[in-house]
Design a protein around this motif. Structure first.
Motif, PDB file in Angstrom:
ATOM      1  N   THR A  37      -4.595  -0.071  -3.033  1.00  0.00           N
ATOM      2  CA  THR A  37      -5.371   0.375  -1.814  1.00  0.00           C
ATOM      3  C   THR A  37      -5.191  -0.706  -0.764  1.00  0.00           C
ATOM      4  OG1 THR A  37      -7.342  -0.734  -3.063  1.00  0.00           O
ATOM      5  CG2 THR A  37      -6.954   1.823  -3.279  1.00  0.00           C
TER       6      THR A  37
ATOM      7  N   THR B 238      -5.117   6.691   0.604  1.00  0.00           N
ATOM      8  CA  THR B 238      -4.734   5.458  -0.481  1.00  0.00           C
ATOM      9  C   THR B 238      -5.569   5.620  -1.780  1.00  0.00           C
ATOM     10  OG1 THR B 238      -6.345   3.805   0.608  1.00  0.00           O
ATOM     11  CG2 THR B 238      -3.874   3.989   1.347  1.00  0.00           C
TER      12      THR B 238
ATOM     13  N   VAL C 239       0.797  -1.101   0.028  1.00  0.00           N
ATOM     14  CA  VAL C 239      -0.035   0.089  -0.095  1.00  0.00           C
ATOM     15  C   VAL C 239       0.644   1.282  -0.008  1.00  0.00           C
ATOM     16  CG1 VAL C 239      -1.688   1.270   1.291  1.00  0.00           C
ATOM     17  CG2 VAL C 239      -1.803  -1.159   1.086  1.00  0.00           C
ATOM     18  N   ARG C 240       1.885   1.312   0.802  1.00  0.00           N
ATOM     19  CA  ARG C 240       2.664   2.265   1.090  1.00  0.00           C
ATOM     20  C   ARG C 240       3.504   2.556  -0.131  1.00  0.00           C
ATOM     21  NH1 ARG C 240       0.552   0.105   5.617  1.00  0.00           N
ATOM     22  NH2 ARG C 240       0.483   1.832   7.283  1.00  0.00           N
TER      23      ARG C 240
END
Lengths: 408, 408
Positions: free
Chosen positions: A344, B94, A338-339
């Motif tokens: 998502t 996100t 995600v990072r």
């Protein structure tokens, strides 16, 4: 209906739905059942739904205590069996040397190959088992483990036998892959090594069912396309599925080769550009990304966001290995995707469950629906998103594999 | 010499040496004693050296089993007490929103302030204590905890009282800081809020010794330099030490202000440039970097490498908080500082021990030498570098604080 086990008190049951990989926008479509229950017979899910709608009986009822439940994670890419350590490499790199420089200088992977060759099967099992246990504790219920630190055909067989032993003593489902990893140091020895692999190693691995797939490290400093093609042709002939390490440092055609051979997955993809993304999006090959490598080596993150936006099916794995990804948590791999890769939370869960299962050619895991194996996780909290939100702490409370709780 | 407790079987005892922060190249100078022992009297180290050179007696001998020992980690920057969660923010981000956009829209920190204000002290202790326990399990033996989700002076006092309660029930040393975090929504209310903080809150916190330092969030969307200066002047008058959140998103003079006021530390520094690096290198102020924020928010990493090369003293913390750093492991913060901020393994250990202690104004912790508190970690392995090498798994086996084992 009569169940062996009924899991109740599930705040949210969160899963991908329906067979096959999820591509592009489908990766954001999760089925979420509030106040859910799961009914299990002989280790297989026979029913899921709202707890209030369960009409059957159950021998054992287990209350999840208003906690979230997600499918057991599938780690589709690990090198969990090795001996020795790479702490000296780590120090060298943090003082400025690149992974490729260490590799080219005969360090890196080759030092792990030497240490692994020198270790007995008992030693390798004693080293590998706790690593698998760490992955299970982090939520992995199915784990792919590659050979590839064996180098000689005999040593590769020995590695696959070690993986088989670990498989027999581990509660997780272990999926073994024959990895053709590092070429001989001398270019003159490459043709004979290729022959040995194609004529002896691949047939024996297939005959003894020591692996379900072959994987080849396609890279400037490793195997070239024409060489990899020979491995894949022989593997195909012996009905091994195909995976590829491709585009980790350079995009030299590994993705295109994999797609052409109908590979289950093309893994890494840090150096993939628009052409490779388009190839994968138009193919049945899963794009497996490995954020642990990006964080550990500081190389660019694979284009996860772009792959999904283009319509590809993305999976995520730890790539657990001592040199490029000492990441011992499958759920943290999802959190990092995600990072680092722009997924998502929903996409990360799909990438770590059903799509990762498809990257291993498995159809009965990776989702919580009737006829699937009862592999699931009870989280500490009531909101499933904590699984990918939390860093540096395990969000997984209980791990169930085949209807049995293996960790609580 | 007679010790209460003698720790033997230490494969490597690894520590910074000598009082005061380590700057620039000093951050790579570790004292490593092979086959070491530690002698403890009344919770204080009285001797360290080679096990073979210990000539005294000991009431209790504890064998570390040929494992590495390092000083207990010091986490110099956390916001470990909060209520509510920020999972919705995480999802929003996100899907494309920035942290500052969420903050400007009244979400973000303000939602945590609302939830924290609505929680009782008992609830906040029940929420905060397990987070502190996670940090301890990851190796932290001293932990700074900030207020700052209280907003009104009364609510800030309540937060500091909550931190005091947690301090009393935690085996770790908890260092409380009064954080002046988010300004009133309406600009018209800023002057009166500043007066309340300066005339009432700061004096009362100092009088009741509820915090040892003040911290101010200096940022375009938070407090401006002239405002922060008022807080710092009053804090100084009341003998509170000074810390600053500075240069997280914009470099608007927070570092320069901190240096001018002789701050213990300037924290964040993601947006710091050559001028700020030079200021810090020429000052006694510790540069505290927080890699959890960089990984979670995707903002640039603070220039750890450049700060050390310029001669600054760098510390590392988790910045544990729900919005910008849900990182529950102090040792993983060190591991991330190597990957994201360019620290070497040695520098990361110094940053997480003696320099972090100095960032809190503490002299008796952060190193393993005579007269220091017996706060130390026994790792799982025999090589201390695993502490910063390992990702997603805790390399810490036993945690000792004040000569007592609090986790094994």
């Amino acid at each position: 209906m009569k169940a062996d086990t009924l899991i109740t008190g599930i705040s949210q049951l969160v899963t991908a739905s329906g067979n096959g990989p999820k591509r592009g926008k489908e990766m954001r479509e999760l089925k979420i059942i509030q106040r859910a229950a799961i009914a299990i017979v002989s280790g297989v899910i026979v029913w899921t739904g709202k707890e209030s709608e369960w009409k059957g009986e159950a021998e054992i009822v287990v209350d999840a205590g208003h906690r979230a439940v997600v499918p057991g994670l599938v780690d589709p890419h690990t090198h969990a069996v090795w001996a020795g350590d790479r702490l000296a490499d780590f120090e060298a790199r943090t003082s400025g040397l690149s992974y490729e420089e260490i590799l080219a200088a005969g360090g890196g992977i080759r030092s792990t190959i030497r240490a692994t060759a020198a270790a007995s099967q008992d030693e390798l099992v004693a080293l590998g088992k706790p690593r698998i246990d760490s992955l299970i504790a982090s939520g992995a219920t199915t784990i792919e483990v590659k050979s590839g630190y064996g180098f000689t055909p005999a040593a590769e067989l020995a590695m696959l036998e070690t993986i088989q032993v670990i498989s027999q003593i581990s509660p997780a489902r272990i999926v073994p892959t024959l990895l053709i990893h590092v070429p001989p140091v001398s270019a003159a020895n490459r043709p004979s090594y290729i022959s040995e692999v194609c004529e002896e190693l691949i047939p024996e691995v297939a005959r003894r069912k020591l692996a379900t797939a072959i994987d080849v490290f396609v890279e400037k400093e490793a195997w070239q396309i024409a060489e990899a093609e020979q491995f894949l042709e022989h593997a195909k002939r012996h009905h091994l599925a195909i995976k590829l390490h491709s585009d980790q440092f350079h995009s030299i055609g590994g993705v295109e080769l994999g797609v052409r051979f109908g590979a289950l997955s093309a893994d890494h993809l840090e150096a993939s550009g628009p052409d490779q993304i388009a190839e994968l999006a138009a193919s049945s090959t899963i794009a497996t990304i490995l954020p642990g490598v990006s964080i550990h080596l500081g190389i660019p993150a694979a284009p996860g966001r772009k792959l999904i936006d283009a319509g590809a099916a993305v999976a995520v794995g730890t790539d657990l290995n001592p040199g490029s990804s000492p990441l011992f948590s499958t759920s943290e791999a999802l959190a990092l995707s995600v990072r680092l890769n722009g997924l998502t939370a929903q996409e990360a869960l799909v990438a770590g469950t059903i799509n990762a299962a498809c990257a291993l050619g498995l159809k009965d895991i990776g989702r919580l629906e009737a006829s699937c194996s009862a592999d699931f996780l009870v989280l500490h909290g009531s909101d499933w998103r904590e699984l990918v939100y939390t860093l540096g702490r395990n969000a997984v409370r209980d791990v169930w594999i085949g209807g049995k709780r293996v960790q609580e």
